[in-house]
Design an enzyme around this catalytic site. Sequence first.
Site, mmCIF file in Angstrom:
data_model
loop_
_atom_site.group_PDB
_atom_site.id
_atom_site.type_symbol
_atom_site.label_atom_id
_atom_site.label_comp_id
_atom_site.label_asym_id
_atom_site.label_seq_id
_atom_site.Cartn_x
_atom_site.Cartn_y
_atom_site.Cartn_z
ATOM 1 N N LYS A 132 0.839 -1.196 0.000
ATOM 2 C CA LYS A 132 0.000 0.000 0.000
ATOM 3 C C LYS A 132 0.872 1.243 0.000
ATOM 4 O O LYS A 132 1.968 1.169 0.546
ATOM 5 C CB LYS A 132 -0.975 0.011 1.172
ATOM 6 N N TYR A 177 -4.696 4.252 5.810
ATOM 7 C CA TYR A 177 -5.294 3.498 6.928
ATOM 8 C C TYR A 177 -6.585 4.166 7.409
ATOM 9 O O TYR A 177 -7.546 3.491 7.771
ATOM 10 C CB TYR A 177 -4.305 3.392 8.102
HETATM 11 P P1 NAD Z 1 12.275 1.489 2.762
HETATM 12 O O1 NAD Z 1 12.778 2.815 2.359
HETATM 13 O O2 NAD Z 1 12.682 0.962 4.079
HETATM 14 O O3 NAD Z 1 12.669 0.400 1.658
HETATM 15 C C1 NAD Z 1 12.533 0.641 0.286
HETATM 16 C C2 NAD Z 1 13.317 -0.374 -0.494
HETATM 17 O O4 NAD Z 1 13.224 -0.028 -1.875
HETATM 18 C C3 NAD Z 1 14.807 -0.403 -0.130
HETATM 19 O O5 NAD Z 1 15.248 -1.724 -0.106
HETATM 20 C C4 NAD Z 1 15.459 0.362 -1.267
HETATM 21 O O6 NAD Z 1 16.790 -0.071 -1.529
HETATM 22 C C5 NAD Z 1 14.547 0.021 -2.433
HETATM 23 N N1 NAD Z 1 14.583 1.024 -3.493
HETATM 24 C C6 NAD Z 1 14.694 0.747 -4.804
HETATM 25 N N2 NAD Z 1 14.712 1.862 -5.522
HETATM 26 C C7 NAD Z 1 14.626 2.895 -4.661
HETATM 27 C C8 NAD Z 1 14.609 4.299 -4.812
HETATM 28 N N3 NAD Z 1 14.654 4.898 -6.009
HETATM 29 N N4 NAD Z 1 14.516 5.052 -3.704
HETATM 30 C C9 NAD Z 1 14.422 4.493 -2.488
HETATM 31 N N5 NAD Z 1 14.435 3.146 -2.278
HETATM 32 C C10 NAD Z 1 14.533 2.359 -3.357
HETATM 33 O O7 NAD Z 1 10.686 1.541 2.642
HETATM 34 P P2 NAD Z 1 9.624 0.589 3.322
HETATM 35 O O8 NAD Z 1 9.201 1.183 4.621
HETATM 36 O O9 NAD Z 1 10.131 -0.809 3.354
HETATM 37 O O10 NAD Z 1 8.388 0.751 2.315
HETATM 38 C C11 NAD Z 1 8.299 0.048 1.088
HETATM 39 C C12 NAD Z 1 6.833 -0.076 0.678
HETATM 40 O O11 NAD Z 1 6.135 -0.780 1.686
HETATM 41 C C13 NAD Z 1 6.095 1.255 0.516
HETATM 42 O O12 NAD Z 1 5.169 1.170 -0.530
HETATM 43 C C14 NAD Z 1 5.370 1.433 1.832
HETATM 44 O O13 NAD Z 1 4.217 2.225 1.735
HETATM 45 C C15 NAD Z 1 5.042 0.001 2.160
HETATM 46 N N6 NAD Z 1 4.912 -0.219 3.606
HETATM 47 C C16 NAD Z 1 3.792 -0.824 4.057
HETATM 48 C C17 NAD Z 1 3.618 -1.058 5.396
HETATM 49 C C18 NAD Z 1 2.390 -1.769 5.887
HETATM 50 O O14 NAD Z 1 2.163 -1.778 7.100
HETATM 51 N N7 NAD Z 1 1.621 -2.399 5.015
HETATM 52 C C19 NAD Z 1 4.597 -0.658 6.307
HETATM 53 C C20 NAD Z 1 5.752 -0.050 5.811
HETATM 54 C C21 NAD Z 1 5.902 0.161 4.455
#
Ligand code: NAD
Length: 379
Positions: free
Chosen positions: A138, A224
């Site tokens: 999401k 949410y």
């Molecule tokens: P994060 O920044 O911790 O991780 C992002 C990942 O994408 C990293 O591994 C990074 O290396 C990679 N990546 C590839 N290309 C990138 C770029 N151009 N810029 C930045 N990162 C890049 O983020 P996250 O918190 O893991 O979030 C990822 C996804 O998961 C998002 O869509 C977020 O909304 C979703 N999310 C959902 C929940 C939930 O509870 N459902 C919780 C957290 C995150």
Amino acid sequence: MKKISRRSFNTKLSQGIAGTAILGSVGLGYGFSPKKEKKKLGIALVGLGSYSGGQLAPGLQDAEHCYLAGIVTGTPAKEKEWMAKYNIPRKNVYNYENFDSIAKNPDIDIVYVVLPNSMHAEFCIRAAKAGKHVICEKPMAVSVAECDAIINACKEAGVKLSVGYRMQSDPYTNEIKRLVKEKPYGSVRYVSSDAGYISRGNPDQWRLNHALSGGGALMNMGVYSIQSNIYGTGQNPISVAAQEFSSKPEYFKDTDETITAQMEFPEGVVGNLFTSHNANANRLFVSFEKGWAELNPCHSYGPLSGRTSDGKEIKYPHQSQQKLQMDDFAKHIMLGTTNYAPGEMGKRDMIIVEAIYKSIKEGGKKIPLDLGDMGIVRR
Ligand code: NAD
């Protein structure tokens, strides 16, 4: 055992032919590998950031119907670390360039896209074209048009699609849904949902970069609030009006900091939404004709907590929401059970997000919504 194609297997399942099989005790010959009985579906995580590392991979260690089979990462250093930590064979490790060759890998049944929001559509579509079922984090994408493109790609490929809405598999959420449906306190008259946290990190992080996130608090935590306004009333809104507030424009240069919105539902039911990257909020309040129910905390990973107006506690043993969510999707694929977070639900929420941004742009104007029952999933 006769080999069946993935598409015909899915069709048979959706017709309920395998609907009485009991997962875990009955071996299902599944997909490309007729000799090997598959009791658990293999998931490949795309993007090994904080959510994959902190929540999804640990959740998969306890999952009953799926397991962490592969990884897709753009960071070579993470390959070795994850292979060792989760016992992932080299043949199940991909990068963003060779990702499409995952099509030939029978160990991977589901691709779970956990990348910055603007990358969801590209990787979900590539996963579908590779013949893999898809979970898209999401918010589903950065526009309604991208949501449509993902839904269409999955339809064309004959694969299943789900959005990473972990709350839809959470027992607290489902207790609220039950109270709304069974009406022990009468019908819902008002719902209010707040979701936010104080963002203090690097101002250049992708969540604060519009090109990568598609928006700020609303695209992150606001989703949410939209979700809980809808499951807290059991209906889709028929209009929305919204306002934006900014107190730290030097930090929130590119994305929304705080948004409030009011939703109208059929029969005069009113919904209130608050989301922020500059205030902590984590609550759902549902007002019924003869009482109320509240979850606080409501949207976090748990343990959650809830109560009703007659002094009852809403309480369940804590379980990983991510485990429950991924197991639900695996059961949907293998047994044809309900998909609790289908693509249409993600698309509907993006329609509401776009309407909220439109309302803000037009000075808080009420934007009508014509959603029908889109994305409403009843238990
Ligand atoms: P994060 O920044 O911790 O991780 C992002 C990942 O994408 C990293 O591994 C990074 O290396 C990679 N990546 C590839 N290309 C990138 C770029 N151009 N810029 C930045 N990162 C890049 O983020 P996250 O918190 O893991 O979030 C990822 C996804 O998961 C998002 O869509 C977020 O909304 C979703 N999310 C959902 C929940 C939930 O509870 N459902 C919780 C957290 C995150």
